[in-house]
Design a protein around this motif. Sequence first.
Motif, PDB file in Angstrom:
ATOM      1  N   PHE A  67       0.844  -1.197   0.000  1.00 25.77           N
ATOM      2  CA  PHE A  67       0.000   0.000   0.000  1.00 25.77           C
ATOM      3  C   PHE A  67       0.879   1.247   0.000  1.00 25.77           C
ATOM      4  CE2 PHE A  67      -4.046  -1.780   2.281  1.00 25.77           C
ATOM      5  CZ  PHE A  67      -4.051  -2.859   1.407  1.00 25.77           C
ATOM      6  N   THR A  68       0.408   2.270  -0.705  1.00 25.37           N
ATOM      7  CA  THR A  68       1.119   3.546  -0.747  1.00 25.37           C
ATOM      8  C   THR A  68       0.141   4.683  -0.523  1.00 25.37           C
ATOM      9  OG1 THR A  68       2.715   2.657  -2.351  1.00 25.37           O
ATOM     10  CG2 THR A  68       2.607   5.051  -2.117  1.00 25.37           C
ATOM     11  N   LEU A  69       0.475   5.552   0.409  1.00 22.44           N
ATOM     12  CA  LEU A  69      -0.341   6.741   0.666  1.00 22.44           C
ATOM     13  C   LEU A  69       0.263   7.931  -0.043  1.00 22.44           C
ATOM     14  CD1 LEU A  69      -1.874   7.953   3.977  1.00 22.44           C
ATOM     15  CD2 LEU A  69      -0.367   9.464   2.702  1.00 22.44           C
ATOM     16  N   SER A  70      -0.592   8.745  -0.634  1.00 27.42           N
ATOM     17  CA  SER A  70      -0.118   9.984  -1.249  1.00 27.42           C
ATOM     18  C   SER A  70      -1.182  11.058  -1.085  1.00 27.42           C
ATOM     19  CB  SER A  70       0.217   9.774  -2.723  1.00 27.42           C
ATOM     20  OG  SER A  70      -0.928   9.380  -3.449  1.00 27.42           O
ATOM     21  N   LYS A  71      -0.760  12.303  -1.243  1.00 25.43           N
ATOM     22  CA  LYS A  71      -1.701  13.421  -1.055  1.00 25.43           C
ATOM     23  C   LYS A  71      -1.468  14.441  -2.160  1.00 25.43           C
ATOM     24  CE  LYS A  71      -1.294  15.800   2.855  1.00 25.43           C
ATOM     25  NZ  LYS A  71      -1.073  17.246   2.779  1.00 25.43           N
ATOM     26  N   ASP A  72      -2.524  14.839  -2.809  1.00 27.18           N
ATOM     27  CA  ASP A  72      -2.473  15.866  -3.851  1.00 27.18           C
ATOM     28  C   ASP A  72      -3.107  17.122  -3.284  1.00 27.18           C
ATOM     29  OD1 ASP A  72      -2.794  17.543  -6.045  1.00 27.18           O
ATOM     30  OD2 ASP A  72      -3.210  15.894  -7.419  1.00 27.18           O
ATOM     31  N   ASN A  73      -2.277  18.052  -2.853  1.00 33.55           N
ATOM     32  CA  ASN A  73      -2.804  19.261  -2.217  1.00 33.55           C
ATOM     33  C   ASN A  73      -3.542  20.162  -3.198  1.00 33.55           C
ATOM     34  OD1 ASN A  73      -1.832  18.608   0.390  1.00 33.55           O
ATOM     35  ND2 ASN A  73       0.199  19.366  -0.165  1.00 33.55           N
ATOM     36  N   ALA A  74      -3.213  20.087  -4.455  1.00 39.49           N
ATOM     37  CA  ALA A  74      -3.906  20.902  -5.458  1.00 39.49           C
ATOM     38  C   ALA A  74      -5.360  20.451  -5.610  1.00 39.49           C
ATOM     39  CB  ALA A  74      -3.191  20.803  -6.794  1.00 39.49           C
ATOM     40  N   LYS A  75      -5.603  19.160  -5.335  1.00 39.25           N
ATOM     41  CA  LYS A  75      -6.956  18.620  -5.445  1.00 39.25           C
ATOM     42  C   LYS A  75      -7.594  18.371  -4.087  1.00 39.25           C
ATOM     43  CE  LYS A  75      -6.087  16.312  -9.872  1.00 39.25           C
ATOM     44  NZ  LYS A  75      -6.114  15.017 -10.609  1.00 39.25           N
ATOM     45  N   ASN A  76      -6.870  18.679  -3.010  1.00 32.01           N
ATOM     46  CA  ASN A  76      -7.368  18.418  -1.647  1.00 32.01           C
ATOM     47  C   ASN A  76      -7.802  16.964  -1.503  1.00 32.01           C
ATOM     48  OD1 ASN A  76      -6.951  21.114  -1.020  1.00 32.01           O
ATOM     49  ND2 ASN A  76      -9.069  21.689  -1.496  1.00 32.01           N
ATOM     50  N   THR A  77      -6.969  16.076  -2.001  1.00 29.15           N
ATOM     51  CA  THR A  77      -7.341  14.665  -2.044  1.00 29.15           C
ATOM     52  C   THR A  77      -6.220  13.787  -1.505  1.00 29.15           C
ATOM     53  OG1 THR A  77      -8.783  15.028  -3.947  1.00 29.15           O
ATOM     54  CG2 THR A  77      -8.118  12.773  -3.524  1.00 29.15           C
ATOM     55  N   LEU A  78      -6.623  12.821  -0.702  1.00 29.60           N
ATOM     56  CA  LEU A  78      -5.721  11.808  -0.161  1.00 29.60           C
ATOM     57  C   LEU A  78      -5.990  10.500  -0.895  1.00 29.60           C
ATOM     58  CD1 LEU A  78      -3.695  11.359   2.315  1.00 29.60           C
ATOM     59  CD2 LEU A  78      -5.679  10.351   3.461  1.00 29.60           C
ATOM     60  N   TYR A  79      -4.916   9.777  -1.210  1.00 29.98           N
ATOM     61  CA  TYR A  79      -5.059   8.530  -1.951  1.00 29.98           C
ATOM     62  C   TYR A  79      -4.454   7.371  -1.163  1.00 29.98           C
ATOM     63  CZ  TYR A  79      -5.849  11.678  -5.893  1.00 29.98           C
ATOM     64  OH  TYR A  79      -6.328  12.660  -6.725  1.00 29.98           O
ATOM     65  N   LEU A  80      -4.957   6.183  -1.466  1.00 27.51           N
ATOM     66  CA  LEU A  80      -4.347   4.962  -0.952  1.00 27.51           C
ATOM     67  C   LEU A  80      -4.295   3.964  -2.101  1.00 27.51           C
ATOM     68  CD1 LEU A  80      -3.195   3.565   1.612  1.00 27.51           C
ATOM     69  CD2 LEU A  80      -5.452   2.491   1.869  1.00 27.51           C
ATOM     70  N   GLN A  81      -3.100   3.765  -2.628  1.00 24.31           N
ATOM     71  CA  GLN A  81      -2.907   2.790  -3.690  1.00 24.31           C
ATOM     72  C   GLN A  81      -2.673   1.437  -3.035  1.00 24.31           C
ATOM     73  OE1 GLN A  81      -2.901   2.936  -7.203  1.00 24.31           O
ATOM     74  NE2 GLN A  81      -2.719   0.711  -7.011  1.00 24.31           N
ATOM     75  N   MET A  82      -3.519   0.476  -3.364  1.00 23.75           N
ATOM     76  CA  MET A  82      -3.439  -0.850  -2.740  1.00 23.75           C
ATOM     77  C   MET A  82      -3.152  -1.894  -3.806  1.00 23.75           C
ATOM     78  SD  MET A  82      -6.613  -0.569  -0.042  1.00 23.75           S
ATOM     79  CE  MET A  82      -7.863  -0.618  -1.326  1.00 23.75           C
ATOM     80  N   ASN A  83      -2.010  -2.532  -3.697  1.00 19.86           N
ATOM     81  CA  ASN A  83      -1.601  -3.580  -4.632  1.00 19.86           C
ATOM     82  C   ASN A  83      -1.492  -4.919  -3.906  1.00 19.86           C
ATOM     83  OD1 ASN A  83      -1.295  -1.629  -6.696  1.00 19.86           O
ATOM     84  ND2 ASN A  83       0.801  -1.200  -6.025  1.00 19.86           N
ATOM     85  N   SER A  84      -1.454  -5.978  -4.681  1.00 19.13           N
ATOM     86  CA  SER A  84      -1.301  -7.334  -4.129  1.00 19.13           C
ATOM     87  C   SER A  84      -2.274  -7.567  -2.966  1.00 19.13           C
ATOM     88  CB  SER A  84       0.143  -7.546  -3.654  1.00 19.13           C
ATOM     89  OG  SER A  84       1.058  -7.353  -4.706  1.00 19.13           O
ATOM     90  N   LEU A  85      -3.515  -7.247  -3.210  1.00 15.75           N
ATOM     91  CA  LEU A  85      -4.521  -7.340  -2.152  1.00 15.75           C
ATOM     92  C   LEU A  85      -4.729  -8.785  -1.708  1.00 15.75           C
ATOM     93  CD1 LEU A  85      -6.940  -4.654  -3.506  1.00 15.75           C
ATOM     94  CD2 LEU A  85      -6.015  -4.689  -1.178  1.00 15.75           C
ATOM     95  N   LYS A  86      -5.002  -8.927  -0.414  1.00 16.46           N
ATOM     96  CA  LYS A  86      -5.223 -10.231   0.201  1.00 16.46           C
ATOM     97  C   LYS A  86      -6.615 -10.265   0.833  1.00 16.46           C
ATOM     98  CE  LYS A  86      -0.338 -10.386   1.565  1.00 16.46           C
ATOM     99  NZ  LYS A  86       0.599 -10.532   2.708  1.00 16.46           N
ATOM    100  N   PRO A  87      -7.179 -11.444   1.005  1.00 18.04           N
ATOM    101  CA  PRO A  87      -8.502 -11.518   1.650  1.00 18.04           C
ATOM    102  C   PRO A  87      -8.528 -10.831   3.019  1.00 18.04           C
ATOM    103  CG  PRO A  87      -7.985 -13.606   0.611  1.00 18.04           C
ATOM    104  CD  PRO A  87      -6.750 -12.757   0.498  1.00 18.04           C
ATOM    105  N   GLU A  88      -7.433 -10.848   3.736  1.00 18.02           N
ATOM    106  CA  GLU A  88      -7.400 -10.200   5.043  1.00 18.02           C
ATOM    107  C   GLU A  88      -7.406  -8.680   4.976  1.00 18.02           C
ATOM    108  OE1 GLU A  88      -5.326 -12.594   3.905  1.00 18.02           O
ATOM    109  OE2 GLU A  88      -3.266 -12.267   4.622  1.00 18.02           O
ATOM    110  N   ASP A  89      -7.319  -8.131   3.768  1.00 21.06           N
ATOM    111  CA  ASP A  89      -7.455  -6.675   3.597  1.00 21.06           C
ATOM    112  C   ASP A  89      -8.927  -6.260   3.521  1.00 21.06           C
ATOM    113  OD1 ASP A  89      -4.657  -6.854   1.365  1.00 21.06           O
ATOM    114  OD2 ASP A  89      -4.642  -6.149   3.454  1.00 21.06           O
ATOM    115  N   THR A  90      -9.818  -7.238   3.494  1.00 19.30           N
ATOM    116  CA  THR A  90     -11.244  -6.933   3.435  1.00 19.30           C
ATOM    117  C   THR A  90     -11.676  -6.164   4.675  1.00 19.30           C
ATOM    118  OG1 THR A  90     -11.761  -8.858   2.059  1.00 19.30           O
ATOM    119  CG2 THR A  90     -13.550  -7.941   3.400  1.00 19.30           C
ATOM    120  N   ALA A  91     -12.282  -4.996   4.452  1.00 19.80           N
ATOM    121  CA  ALA A  91     -12.687  -4.129   5.561  1.00 19.80           C
ATOM    122  C   ALA A  91     -13.388  -2.910   4.994  1.00 19.80           C
ATOM    123  CB  ALA A  91     -11.464  -3.690   6.372  1.00 19.80           C
TER     124      ALA A  91
END
Length: 122
Positions: A67-91
């Motif tokens: 997972f990678t967190l990033s923030k675009d201040n120009a868009k006032n937006t926070l992101y969470l890029q989630m790769n290689s997801l596992k069943p235990e990431d379900t939430a």
Amino acid sequence: HVQLVESGGGSVQAGGSLTLSCSASESTYRSICMAWFRQAPGSQRETVATVDSNGVTKVAGSVKGRFTLSKDNAKNTLYLQMNSLKPEDTAIYYCAAVRGTISVLVPGAFRYWGPGTQVTVS
């Protein structure tokens, strides 16, 4: 009062990817800490990733390297890029924010919360 709205959740097979977005109603440029938390059924809310008021990001050990967190201040937006997801990431994934500087980025320290977005990995 900062309003937060998450988007990008959904259902995906194990090994897949999703990108969550959190749109804020106010500037995310300075003096704000933001984070992603998640809560699975029957479990406590846990920290996934945080960014403090200095822009320093941290991710939980359980998602580090995936997972990678990033923030675009120009868009006032926070992101969470989630790769290689596992069943235990379900939430349900929540975006949260608090103005100012806080020393310990735990759920109770955050004042503003989005409604959450469901992520299901099968």
